[in-house]
Design a protein around this motif. Structure first.
Motif, PDB file in Angstrom:
ATOM      1  N   LYS A 172       0.833  -1.206   0.000  1.00 32.60           N
ATOM      2  CA  LYS A 172       0.000   0.000   0.000  1.00 32.60           C
ATOM      3  C   LYS A 172       0.874   1.265   0.000  1.00 32.60           C
ATOM      4  CE  LYS A 172      -4.154   1.040   2.223  1.00 32.60           C
ATOM      5  NZ  LYS A 172      -5.057   0.907   3.372  1.00 32.60           N
ATOM      6  N   ASN A 173       1.923   1.218   0.802  1.00 34.28           N
ATOM      7  CA  ASN A 173       2.823   2.370   0.874  1.00 34.28           C
ATOM      8  C   ASN A 173       3.542   2.586  -0.455  1.00 34.28           C
ATOM      9  OD1 ASN A 173       2.146   2.791   3.560  1.00 34.28           O
ATOM     10  ND2 ASN A 173       3.775   1.430   4.298  1.00 34.28           N
ATOM     11  N   LEU A 174       3.913   1.495  -1.100  1.00 29.05           N
ATOM     12  CA  LEU A 174       4.577   1.600  -2.410  1.00 29.05           C
ATOM     13  C   LEU A 174       3.627   2.231  -3.429  1.00 29.05           C
ATOM     14  CD1 LEU A 174       6.373  -1.870  -2.464  1.00 29.05           C
ATOM     15  CD2 LEU A 174       7.524   0.346  -2.651  1.00 29.05           C
ATOM     16  N   ALA A 175       2.393   1.786  -3.393  1.00 29.39           N
ATOM     17  CA  ALA A 175       1.405   2.325  -4.338  1.00 29.39           C
ATOM     18  C   ALA A 175       1.229   3.826  -4.107  1.00 29.39           C
ATOM     19  CB  ALA A 175       0.082   1.596  -4.169  1.00 29.39           C
ATOM     20  N   LYS A 176       1.208   4.191  -2.845  1.00 28.45           N
ATOM     21  CA  LYS A 176       1.026   5.600  -2.505  1.00 28.45           C
ATOM     22  C   LYS A 176       2.184   6.454  -3.049  1.00 28.45           C
ATOM     23  CE  LYS A 176      -0.697   8.119   1.438  1.00 28.45           C
ATOM     24  NZ  LYS A 176      -0.590   8.195   2.887  1.00 28.45           N
ATOM     25  N   LEU A 177       3.383   5.876  -3.053  1.00 29.45           N
ATOM     26  CA  LEU A 177       4.554   6.589  -3.589  1.00 29.45           C
ATOM     27  C   LEU A 177       4.592   6.561  -5.120  1.00 29.45           C
ATOM     28  CD1 LEU A 177       7.421   5.354  -1.235  1.00 29.45           C
ATOM     29  CD2 LEU A 177       6.501   7.671  -1.367  1.00 29.45           C
ATOM     30  N   GLY A 178       3.687   5.785  -5.705  1.00 25.80           N
ATOM     31  CA  GLY A 178       3.673   5.680  -7.169  1.00 25.80           C
ATOM     32  C   GLY A 178       4.666   4.654  -7.694  1.00 25.80           C
ATOM     33  N   PHE A 179       5.190   3.800  -6.814  1.00 29.99           N
ATOM     34  CA  PHE A 179       6.119   2.744  -7.253  1.00 29.99           C
ATOM     35  C   PHE A 179       5.280   1.535  -7.676  1.00 29.99           C
ATOM     36  CE2 PHE A 179      10.022   3.849  -4.327  1.00 29.99           C
ATOM     37  CZ  PHE A 179       9.935   5.164  -4.721  1.00 29.99           C
ATOM     38  N   LYS A 180       5.275   1.224  -8.960  1.00 28.01           N
ATOM     39  CA  LYS A 180       4.470   0.088  -9.429  1.00 28.01           C
ATOM     40  C   LYS A 180       5.329  -1.147  -9.645  1.00 28.01           C
ATOM     41  CE  LYS A 180       0.883   2.842 -11.673  1.00 28.01           C
ATOM     42  NZ  LYS A 180       1.485   4.192 -11.775  1.00 28.01           N
ATOM     43  N   LYS A 181       6.432  -0.918 -10.385  1.00 25.87           N
ATOM     44  CA  LYS A 181       7.324  -2.042 -10.698  1.00 25.87           C
ATOM     45  C   LYS A 181       8.667  -1.832 -10.025  1.00 25.87           C
ATOM     46  CE  LYS A 181       7.846  -3.102 -15.035  1.00 25.87           C
ATOM     47  NZ  LYS A 181       7.849  -2.846 -16.492  1.00 25.87           N
ATOM     48  N   PRO A 182       9.320  -2.913  -9.608  1.00 22.55           N
ATOM     49  CA  PRO A 182      10.658  -2.726  -9.028  1.00 22.55           C
ATOM     50  C   PRO A 182      11.642  -2.319 -10.113  1.00 22.55           C
ATOM     51  CG  PRO A 182      10.182  -5.057  -9.307  1.00 22.55           C
ATOM     52  CD  PRO A 182       8.918  -4.331  -9.643  1.00 22.55           C
ATOM     53  N   THR A 183      12.649  -1.557  -9.732  1.00 25.41           N
ATOM     54  CA  THR A 183      13.756  -1.271 -10.651  1.00 25.41           C
ATOM     55  C   THR A 183      14.615  -2.544 -10.710  1.00 25.41           C
ATOM     56  OG1 THR A 183      15.175  -0.504  -8.870  1.00 25.41           O
ATOM     57  CG2 THR A 183      13.759   1.152  -9.907  1.00 25.41           C
ATOM     58  N   ASP A 184      15.577  -2.570 -11.623  1.00 22.77           N
ATOM     59  CA  ASP A 184      16.427  -3.766 -11.767  1.00 22.77           C
ATOM     60  C   ASP A 184      17.077  -4.173 -10.452  1.00 22.77           C
ATOM     61  OD1 ASP A 184      15.818  -3.775 -14.380  1.00 22.77           O
ATOM     62  OD2 ASP A 184      17.773  -3.065 -15.095  1.00 22.77           O
ATOM     63  N   ILE A 185      17.638  -3.193  -9.760  1.00 18.70           N
ATOM     64  CA  ILE A 185      18.363  -3.524  -8.531  1.00 18.70           C
ATOM     65  C   ILE A 185      17.392  -3.998  -7.452  1.00 18.70           C
ATOM     66  CG2 ILE A 185      18.446  -1.133  -7.594  1.00 18.70           C
ATOM     67  CD1 ILE A 185      21.246  -3.763  -7.347  1.00 18.70           C
ATOM     68  N   GLN A 186      16.192  -3.461  -7.451  1.00 17.13           N
ATOM     69  CA  GLN A 186      15.185  -3.921  -6.488  1.00 17.13           C
ATOM     70  C   GLN A 186      14.747  -5.350  -6.825  1.00 17.13           C
ATOM     71  OE1 GLN A 186      12.336  -0.712  -6.917  1.00 17.13           O
ATOM     72  NE2 GLN A 186      13.640   0.705  -5.777  1.00 17.13           N
ATOM     73  N   PHE A 187      14.545  -5.599  -8.112  1.00 19.82           N
ATOM     74  CA  PHE A 187      14.130  -6.924  -8.567  1.00 19.82           C
ATOM     75  C   PHE A 187      15.143  -7.985  -8.134  1.00 19.82           C
ATOM     76  CE2 PHE A 187      14.030 -10.252 -11.877  1.00 19.82           C
ATOM     77  CZ  PHE A 187      12.716 -10.657 -11.723  1.00 19.82           C
ATOM     78  N   ALA A 210      24.869  -0.745  -8.166  1.00 16.88           N
ATOM     79  CA  ALA A 210      24.006  -0.294  -9.264  1.00 16.88           C
ATOM     80  C   ALA A 210      24.124   1.215  -9.380  1.00 16.88           C
ATOM     81  CB  ALA A 210      22.563  -0.685  -9.001  1.00 16.88           C
ATOM     82  N   GLN A 211      23.912   1.702 -10.590  1.00 14.13           N
ATOM     83  CA  GLN A 211      24.132   3.118 -10.874  1.00 14.13           C
ATOM     84  C   GLN A 211      23.330   4.050  -9.969  1.00 14.13           C
ATOM     85  OE1 GLN A 211      23.051   2.879 -14.999  1.00 14.13           O
ATOM     86  NE2 GLN A 211      25.190   2.922 -15.625  1.00 14.13           N
ATOM     87  N   THR A 212      23.761   5.287  -9.959  1.00 15.47           N
ATOM     88  CA  THR A 212      23.093   6.314  -9.159  1.00 15.47           C
ATOM     89  C   THR A 212      21.640   6.464  -9.617  1.00 15.47           C
ATOM     90  OG1 THR A 212      23.873   7.963 -10.752  1.00 15.47           O
ATOM     91  CG2 THR A 212      25.201   7.650  -8.774  1.00 15.47           C
ATOM     92  N   GLY A 213      20.784   6.716  -8.666  1.00 16.07           N
ATOM     93  CA  GLY A 213      19.386   7.021  -8.980  1.00 16.07           C
ATOM     94  C   GLY A 213      18.556   5.838  -9.422  1.00 16.07           C
ATOM     95  N   THR A 214      19.003   4.609  -9.135  1.00 15.32           N
ATOM     96  CA  THR A 214      18.256   3.441  -9.598  1.00 15.32           C
ATOM     97  C   THR A 214      17.422   2.784  -8.483  1.00 15.32           C
ATOM     98  OG1 THR A 214      20.218   2.059  -9.275  1.00 15.32           O
ATOM     99  CG2 THR A 214      19.862   2.920 -11.482  1.00 15.32           C
ATOM    100  N   GLY A 215      17.283   3.482  -7.359  1.00 18.33           N
ATOM    101  CA  GLY A 215      16.374   2.982  -6.321  1.00 18.33           C
ATOM    102  C   GLY A 215      17.005   2.006  -5.344  1.00 18.33           C
ATOM    103  N   LYS A 216      18.268   2.221  -5.032  1.00 18.66           N
ATOM    104  CA  LYS A 216      18.942   1.308  -4.100  1.00 18.66           C
ATOM    105  C   LYS A 216      18.333   1.382  -2.696  1.00 18.66           C
ATOM    106  CE  LYS A 216      23.211   2.689  -5.261  1.00 18.66           C
ATOM    107  NZ  LYS A 216      22.982   3.452  -6.514  1.00 18.66           N
ATOM    108  N   THR A 217      17.891   2.566  -2.302  1.00 16.31           N
ATOM    109  CA  THR A 217      17.348   2.702  -0.946  1.00 16.31           C
ATOM    110  C   THR A 217      16.174   1.751  -0.725  1.00 16.31           C
ATOM    111  OG1 THR A 217      17.838   5.049  -1.224  1.00 16.31           O
ATOM    112  CG2 THR A 217      16.686   4.406   0.792  1.00 16.31           C
ATOM    113  N   ALA A 218      15.203   1.803  -1.643  1.00 19.16           N
ATOM    114  CA  ALA A 218      14.045   0.913  -1.487  1.00 19.16           C
ATOM    115  C   ALA A 218      14.456  -0.542  -1.688  1.00 19.16           C
ATOM    116  CB  ALA A 218      12.941   1.300  -2.463  1.00 19.16           C
ATOM    117  N   ALA A 219      15.537  -0.772  -2.446  1.00 22.30           N
ATOM    118  CA  ALA A 219      16.002  -2.152  -2.674  1.00 22.30           C
ATOM    119  C   ALA A 219      16.378  -2.823  -1.354  1.00 22.30           C
ATOM    120  CB  ALA A 219      17.188  -2.167  -3.637  1.00 22.30           C
ATOM    121  N   PHE A 220      16.876  -2.042  -0.386  1.00 21.27           N
ATOM    122  CA  PHE A 220      17.113  -2.682   0.920  1.00 21.27           C
ATOM    123  C   PHE A 220      15.989  -2.384   1.911  1.00 21.27           C
ATOM    124  CE2 PHE A 220      20.106   1.070   0.995  1.00 21.27           C
ATOM    125  CZ  PHE A 220      19.648   1.759   2.105  1.00 21.27           C
TER     126      PHE A 220
END
Ligand code: ADP
Ligand code: MG
Length: 413
Positions: free
Chosen positions: A14-29, A45-55
């Motif tokens: 639900k929180n992800l949806a609220k942030l507008g995150f639908k699909k994981p980025t490569d590093i999250q996947f 993984a490169q800058t700006g690819t969503g590493k924070t949410a990945a962990f």
């Protein structure tokens, strides 16, 4: 695969949806499943690819389901980061993603009173995001207890393992329960540091995305040859011609930051500075102004080169080249974040050409040169509003002279 299809807690989805995150980025996947399984992970993984949410996503999920969560007897996860602004930013991500779960996240960092932090630490915090200095102080005073930690994260891991932190990190690991998970995340890592990282963990899963080119593919970056003394005119021109754009300017030193600020002030361009000599409250205020777009130009030292996620930074200007080659990657990575595209330009003077070579060696390729022909170069110098430096000075002087001549007449009236 969409986040909806993941085996993670409903609240997180639900929180992800609220942030507008639908699909994981490569590093999250790639990172989320092994972290959920309890593996140690080294992720590049490169800058700006969503590493924070990945962990953050798998950590919150593990803790939300865990039996020790929300207890007062010590934190369960420690995230170590190099700067105060980054500590706050990552705590914000954890807080957004953990809403309505049992997980509580909080950050501690230096430069502010520690009493309020100590009080909050008593409040059954699960995830603590910390800069090393303040963290070690609080550990030694007994306000942070490490014996319940299940997960240790090093964000900007290469930087955290570099310099003076390594011994401290080894010491910390000794105080953790013998069975704990260790996660390293960064956009850059060299062989020496990689070995060091491996020496700290058992059989880590190594995840590396786009290793060939460390610069984010969303960043169009080039170098312009500009004389040291002319740099301010070029910055002035870019700022004047892009009044709506957010521009992040990197300089080599704190003194240079203030000097460039003054040069911009002289030509009526509003900017703010951030560097290690500023009071922490002023640093946070400046970040707020730049984030909100209230002020479009932020002049920074490398204290802001790592990890900072500010939306819609259109330009990164390396007013001075960085002293350390990998900081090039981190600096230009402040633009082109997520799905955004960005532009980075480095001003390279004759004195900096050696450094440029080092950076190119680190990148494994040459940086595109922005050709500025002589006429264009001189146009930029003429473009300036700075009256100290060109024919405009003469005009202005003449103007003043005429005014002075008129004054005696006025007195007679
Ligand atoms: P990194 O640490 O890799 O440099 P961040 O974690 O700071 O990157 O994330 C960069 C940006 O991407 C942030 O603004 C974040 O909100 C956004 N983001 C992260 N994951 C997703 C996702 N799955 N979908 C959309 N945006 C995302
Ligand atoms: Mg990051």
């Amino acid at each position: 695969m969409r986040f909806e299809d993941y085996q993670i807690s409903f609240e997180i989805k639900k929180n992800l949806a609220k942030l507008g995150f639908k699909k994981p980025t490569d590093i999250q996947f790639k990172s989320i499943p092994p972290i959920l399984k309890g593996e140690d992970v080294l992720a590049i993984a490169q800058t700006g690819t969503g590493k924070t949410a990945a962990f953050a996503i798998p950590i919150i999920d593990l803790l939300h389901r865990g039996k020790n969560t929300a207890r007062k007897d010590g934190i369960k996860c420690l995230v170590m980061v190099p700067t105060r602004e980054l500590a706050q930013q990552i705590a914000d991500v954890f807080q957004e993603l953990s809403r309505h779960t049992r997980v509580k996240a909080f950050s501690v960092f230096g430069g502010v009173e520690q009493d309020a932090q100590i009080a909050r630490l008593e409040d059954s915090i699960d995830v603590l995001i910390a800069t090393p200095g303040r963290m070690f102080d609080l550990v030694s005073q007994g306000h942070i207890r490490l014996h319940r930690i299940e997960i240790l994260v090093l964000d900007e891991a290469d930087h955290m393992l570099d310099l003076g932190f390594i011994k401290d990190i080894v010491d910390i690991k000794k105080k953790l329960p013998s069975k704990h998970q260790t996660l390293f995340f960064s956009a850059t890592i060299n062989e020496t540091i990689k070995k060091l990282a491996y020496s700290l963990v058992k059989n880590p899963i190594r995840i590396q995305i786009s290793p060939k080119d460390p610069v984010s593919k969303n960043v169009n970056h080039s170098v312009a040859y500009i004389k040291m003394d002319d740099k301010r005119f070029f910055l002035e021109r870019i700022a004047t011609e892009n009044p709506e754009s957010k521009i992040l300017v990197f300089v080599r030193t704190k003194v240079r930051a203030e000097r460039v600020f003054k040069a911009m002030e002289r030509v009526n361009i509003k900017s703010v500075t951030i560097h290690g000599d500023k009071e922490q409250q002023a640093r946070f205020e400046v970040m707020r102004q730049f984030k909100s777009g209230e002020i479009k130009i932020l002049i920074a030292t490398d204290v802001s080169s790592r990890g900072i996620d500010i939306p819609n930074v259109e330009y990164v200007i390396n007013y001075d080249l960085p002293d350390v080659a990998e900081n090039y990657v981190h600096r230009v990575g402040r633009t082109g974040r997520g799905k955004e595209k960005g532009i980075a330009v480095s001003f390279c003077s004759d004195e900096e050409k050696e450094m440029l070579k080092e950076i190119e060696a680190f990148l494994g390729k040459e940086i595109t040169v922005m050709n500025i022909d002589k006429e264009e170069y001189n146009t930029t110098l003429d473009f300036t509003e700075d009256t100290n430096n060109n024919w405009k000075a003469l005009l202005k002087e003449n103007e003043e002279f005429q005014k002075k001549k008129k004054k005696p007449n006025k007195k007679k009236k």
